[in-house]
Write a protein that holds these residues in place. Sequence first.
Motif, PDB file in Angstrom:
ATOM      1  N   PHE A 165       5.324 -37.517  -1.248  1.00  0.00           N
ATOM      2  CA  PHE A 165       6.745 -37.818  -1.368  1.00  0.00           C
ATOM      3  C   PHE A 165       7.514 -37.135  -0.237  1.00  0.00           C
ATOM      4  O   PHE A 165       7.798 -35.931  -0.291  1.00  0.00           O
ATOM      5  N   GLN A 197      11.915 -39.504  -1.460  1.00  0.00           N
ATOM      6  CA  GLN A 197      11.172 -40.042  -2.596  1.00  0.00           C
ATOM      7  C   GLN A 197      10.785 -38.928  -3.562  1.00  0.00           C
ATOM      8  O   GLN A 197      10.519 -37.795  -3.151  1.00  0.00           O
ATOM      9  N   THR A 243       7.360 -44.025  -8.567  1.00  0.00           N
ATOM     10  CA  THR A 243       8.078 -43.509  -7.397  1.00  0.00           C
ATOM     11  C   THR A 243       9.547 -43.913  -7.432  1.00  0.00           C
ATOM     12  O   THR A 243       9.872 -45.069  -7.708  1.00  0.00           O
TER      13      THR A 243
END
Length: 571
Positions: A165, A197, A243
């Motif tokens: 991420f 993210q 996500t």
Amino acid sequence: STTSLELANIVPGLKFTSRFTYNLKNNLYKNFSPIRDEVGKPSLTNNLDETTYRADAWKTENTLTYDNTFNDMHTLGVLLSTTADHYSKRGLEVNGKDLSDESDYLQYLSYANSVSATDYLTGPDANVSLIARLAYSFNDRYFVTASWRRDYAGRLPKDNNYGDFPAVTAGWKISNESFFPKSETLNLLKIRASWGQLGNQNIGLYPYQAMIAGVSNYPFDKKTETVGYQQKAYANRDIKWETTTITDVGFDLQVFNGLNVTFDWYKKVTSDILRKSQVSNILGLEAPTVNSGEVENKGFEIAFNYNNMITDGVFKGLQYNAGVYFDRSRNKLTKFGAEEIDGYKLRREGLPYNEYYMLECIGIFATEDEVKNSPKQFNDNTLPGDLKYKDQDNNGVIDNNDRVPISGRFPGFEYSVNLGANWKGFDLSLQGQGVSGKKWYTNEWGIYPFRQGSAPTREYIEGMWTEENPYNAEHPRLYFDNLGGNKNTRPNTYMLQNASYFRLKNLTFGYTLPKSVTDKVKMSRVRVYFSGDNLLTFTKFYGLDPEREGDGRAAVYPQNRICSFGLNVEF
């Protein structure tokens, strides 16, 4: 138990921090419920419950940071970190029934005529994270930060148990540029943008595993003995992290040497949503957990804050501040698959998640002739005074096909205000918040005027349908629960109540004694004050609390109104 270690200035600006936390909880619980033979709600058997469990959890963090400034122009920050956590819980629950003697000294499981027990293990659950961040700024004008994290989750299958991420943010303080005109009107201007993210794996423990459940021979011989075991749910070993991608663009502005404006436009997209597959069953097994669907939230926030002080006149020295915050957000399912209907909630692509889905109420039947000349409503014995629904498909019949999406599930916008002032020892602060465009579905309002022994409100009585008031009724006729049937209680827009409100969340007024007085009594500071929470609420909502009401209920306990007086003394 928490243990920490810090090594500072290993070299200038370099620091290492390590923390370890351990939490242990042991529980032993015993409860005896005797026979109650009183009239009304008797219990003709006694029960003895004993439960015990042990839960332990630990978490460790190890972080290396470096922060330094070079030549008064370059500022650098570096972070490297690892975190790990572990949790497990083991428990036993035992129930004994029909103790022949309820004496205190005989309230033990060995004296019960029947005993049942369940043991369980929650977990173990473990997570590991690797984190890196680099931040750089030049001459208080240009700012950039980049980060990356890899998260491992023990509750996901080994091949997909990690997620990467990244995130990046950048800013430019234009007002610090040499070409920016110096002005007392425009003091600061900064623009910024970010993208990043985040992951989510909070879906319960090990959903990718094949669940095994006991099989009993009930109801064939009226017993519940376990005679075997079988796979309960389909196993999907391809699930991965959910996500969420967030994009944000904004600016900071200061004008007139005191007015600060902050604006942000944001877009949040959650993809690969972890949820049960829409396939009802596969070869007799429960549907597996899958990555499916996408939801989008986007909107903007804007805040105004002003601080100033009066320098002359009667109110010389008066310091004051005021602020307003405004948020408008929109939610939409962009990918979902087949639509789902859950009672009065609809999940359909292109609409907000769990949008209201119900019949549209267009009034109240005034007379028998109006009932006869209107579309047939389900198979109800519709009477004057009952709710009247709209025939959306114009087929002459009211049924579930006439349900339509109705907005109001989410607020149109939210806002808050704050005010403050200080003058000659007096201080005053006010905080308020509000919501506009929100509707609560409250099927217990009006429709059930005598539910659980409650009386109908005066507003309901004065506005309900009666033979003397058939044409101007705002509420259906009065009836007892089991006489009304379900014809007026099907989810419909009559049950949607306007939950817009503005509430004074807090008001505080205080006075601090002059220093010349406190010095005489050898005190450094003395302040008396009054504080009130939830003092005023402006709303048209009929229930108890528009801020707390839950869908389907109008009897959620409201927030307390609190008034307090206090004295602060410092020596």
